[in-house]
Design an enzyme around this catalytic site. Sequence first.
Site, PDB file in Angstrom:
ATOM      1  N   LYS A 193       0.839  -1.198   0.000  1.00 23.75           N
ATOM      2  CA  LYS A 193       0.000   0.000   0.000  1.00 23.75           C
ATOM      3  C   LYS A 193       0.871   1.243   0.000  1.00 23.75           C
ATOM      4  CE  LYS A 193      -1.679   2.357   3.472  1.00 23.75           C
ATOM      5  NZ  LYS A 193      -1.553   3.753   3.045  1.00 23.75           N
ATOM      6  N   GLU A 267      11.102   0.126   9.508  1.00 19.41           N
ATOM      7  CA  GLU A 267      12.064   1.198   9.261  1.00 19.41           C
ATOM      8  C   GLU A 267      11.346   2.475   9.656  1.00 19.41           C
ATOM      9  OE1 GLU A 267      13.654   4.128   8.262  1.00 19.41           O
ATOM     10  OE2 GLU A 267      13.537   3.721   6.116  1.00 19.41           O
ATOM     11  N   CYS A 301      13.701  10.208   6.746  1.00 15.57           N
ATOM     12  CA  CYS A 301      13.771   9.634   8.084  1.00 15.57           C
ATOM     13  C   CYS A 301      15.197   9.709   8.637  1.00 15.57           C
ATOM     14  CB  CYS A 301      13.282   8.189   8.069  1.00 15.57           C
ATOM     15  SG  CYS A 301      13.949   7.247   6.701  1.00 15.57           S
ATOM     16  N   GLU A 398      11.001  14.280  15.915  1.00 17.58           N
ATOM     17  CA  GLU A 398      11.243  14.247  14.483  1.00 17.58           C
ATOM     18  C   GLU A 398      10.309  15.257  13.817  1.00 17.58           C
ATOM     19  OE1 GLU A 398      10.139  10.684  12.285  1.00 17.58           O
ATOM     20  OE2 GLU A 398      11.960  10.901  11.097  1.00 17.58           O
TER      21      GLU A 398
END
Lengths: 490, 352
Positions: A193, A267, A301, A398
């Site tokens: 997806k 991840e 990331c 983040e």
Amino acid sequence: MNRPTDVRELLFGDTWEYSPAPQSADFADYRDQYGHFIDGEFVEDDEYFESVNPATEETLAEFALADASTVDRAVDAARDAYETWQQTPPSERAKYIFRIGRMIKEKSREIAVLESMDGGKPIRESRDIDIPLAAAHFFHYAGWADKLEYAFPGAEASSIGVCGQVIPWNFPLLMAAWKIAPALATGNTVVIKPAETTPLTAMKLAEIVQEAGLPPGVVNIVTGAGDTGSAIVEHPDVDKVAFTGSTQVGKVIQRAVAGTDKRLTLELGGKGSNIVFDDAPIDQAVEGIINGIYFNQGHVCCAGSRLLVQENVHDEVVAKLQHRMETLRVGAPLDKNTDVGAINSKQQLDKITDLVEAGVEEGCELYQPSCEMPDTGYFFEPTFFTNVTPSNRIAQEEIFGPVLSVMTFRTPDEAVRKANNTPYGLACGVWTDKGSKLFNVAGELDCGVVWGNTYNQFDPGSPFGGYKESGFGREGGRQGLLAYLELDET
Amino acid sequence: MSDDSETVTTPPDTSPDEEASAETEASTSTDDSGSPDEPTASPPETTGDSPASESGSSNGSPAPEGRLSIYKTYKLYIDGQFPRTESGRYLQPEDSEGDFVANICRASRKDFRDAVVAARETLDGWSGRSAFNRGQILYRMAEMLEGRRHGFEKQLMDFANYSEAEAREEVGTAIDRLVWYAGWADKFEQVFGSINPVSSPHFNFTTPEPTGVVAVFTPRNAPLLGLVSAIAPLIVSGNAVIAVVDNEAPMLAMEFAEVLNNSDLPGGVINILTGLRSELAGHVGGHRDVDGVIAYGASDEEEELLGVEGAENVKRTKFADDPDDWTSDDCQSPYRIMPFVEFKTNWHPVGV
């Protein structure tokens, strides 16, 4: 002691106007509406959602919204296909995957244009990085398909089954390649997806899969949002789950597969540090800092979102950083001059804005260059903060945007301590001219990738993945096969 | 050992589960705590009974003529010391005849936390040792075990109902297995790491590093060999370990702690707690400073509990079989090292 920073330098940005250098998009072919790609066919669904071009805020195309029953169909197709795919001779499997890699390459400019339109990233990056790397990833793993018996000595490797994969919006096609290529090479089948804001190039990939003649059901692509992702993760006939995305969602997935026999790789997020020592080549380090945090609008990331600079060169680095940032051009993703494109979505823009406001409120000092900003679309100025302490929100959370937090250190130990002072552990950069120091610091850092005197480099042969709460499992290289194999050691 | 075959004793008005931690939190100020009533002030006291002489006189064995044997006090092994459980609780395993053996410690959540602190503290030093040196220390463990072979054999017979041949095989295999893993210390990185040919002008290589602090619920089968087989592949790569032992002869694990204590192994690299797996599992899974958990022979419920709790800090959570026969070569593999290493990839430009 600071080195002099008042050297004469050329600044082009305010002297000459750049002429627009638009990448033409008229040849890029896409439909107004896409169904799912299940069992080798495009199939319609009851509900559709829109994907928006974040640079224009206009709707690009509509995509089908998969519910649990659609996911069920896709998993069934993948299960049926698995029986024959795993028995397909490995060298034949390899050739299918080579085909996909080649065909991505052939259509690479078109896909790059669509990637920039759907996701907002500068055409320079989608053209030179995302799409070539995606093609290379298929090419690399294709060659593994018939060499698996050499990958892990003393163990017999076999496929796992049906892989459910959920990928993010920051590198849409590249992440699809990272997931699909190793899964197919190892004999698994896939239900994947793409993210709801960037499904377009995944559907282009579906067309390629179809054109390549891959047996129906080996790759199934369903579109949708979080609920669709959950349906994949929780589907009882999925044998392996692979997810790239936020740590928060990663934890939800880890809980969801607890107590099942599903294999899992994650991840997740990061808060990478670029560590600059006083003996580093400062000009190159500044380039690395820029690349580390403003590449892909900071939607990375492994972004170098924290800059740890040795105290005695702090002022010099900051001055040069400011100077360099004046040359950054924010604007139309399809303009080849653009360095920083559009923020992927309104939602992400709001999140970045909130965190930057928090930085200002907490007393950090904000710097933004005097760049021109487009009138429409989701854009955010390249930003850095000085006077940041490790406990500030912008130093801990983040941001996933073009926002850098600058902190200082005095000794290598302190640099390592500060760099490791985060639950994340994805990537760091180390800048020094001294090899022994570089190796020492690289060894102490708790992260899966260390870039020495460089940053944000990727290659299909280079394993990538996190320590700690940045996830587990590797993508790329021989180690990347482990996520998709059962090893029988006896 | 199954729960109903042992005597579980808790101090009054303390339920085995939730209350345990309340009691344990306040350990220094309550009478339940083991240490304050000890003559020495330091909590991890080591009394003279720990490095026992060649242990022919296992607890529970009948007194030789004219002499009453002494019972051995089994404690925990944390940070290279032998403290009692701070909770003051105990378990009473029985020997093969159903007779009294010892009051062994029933470790609490606080004991586990103490062990995590010790493991974390020693981790950098242990993982920073040269691979060759880690191999030497594993080999030293084998040497120490060899020297106490007969004692372990006798205890397996006395406590776990082993025949003499079975006991000899288990101890011998445990020794050999330590030697086998010792040899991997400076090799698995060569075999599983890589230099990666990337397309850009960079030197790029990948090496495995230890995951960090790893908790292991040791096998219930093979009280000595199961423990050794579970721990050796974890520490050989540089992890620090907390082993939770819950089986019918946990005394063997504490005897083995004495081997470790004589093997140049830095304190805290291996910590051993005897106690109830069911009681500790949730806490171990949810402990945020534990990087990985492996459970041998876990029930479905334990797997789900550890998986759910472990997600809190994206813990590496693994489950492994607990075969009846641990002596098979199938029970040793470099692929038992792999689940608790992290691959680190380094890049550096190549140029002038």
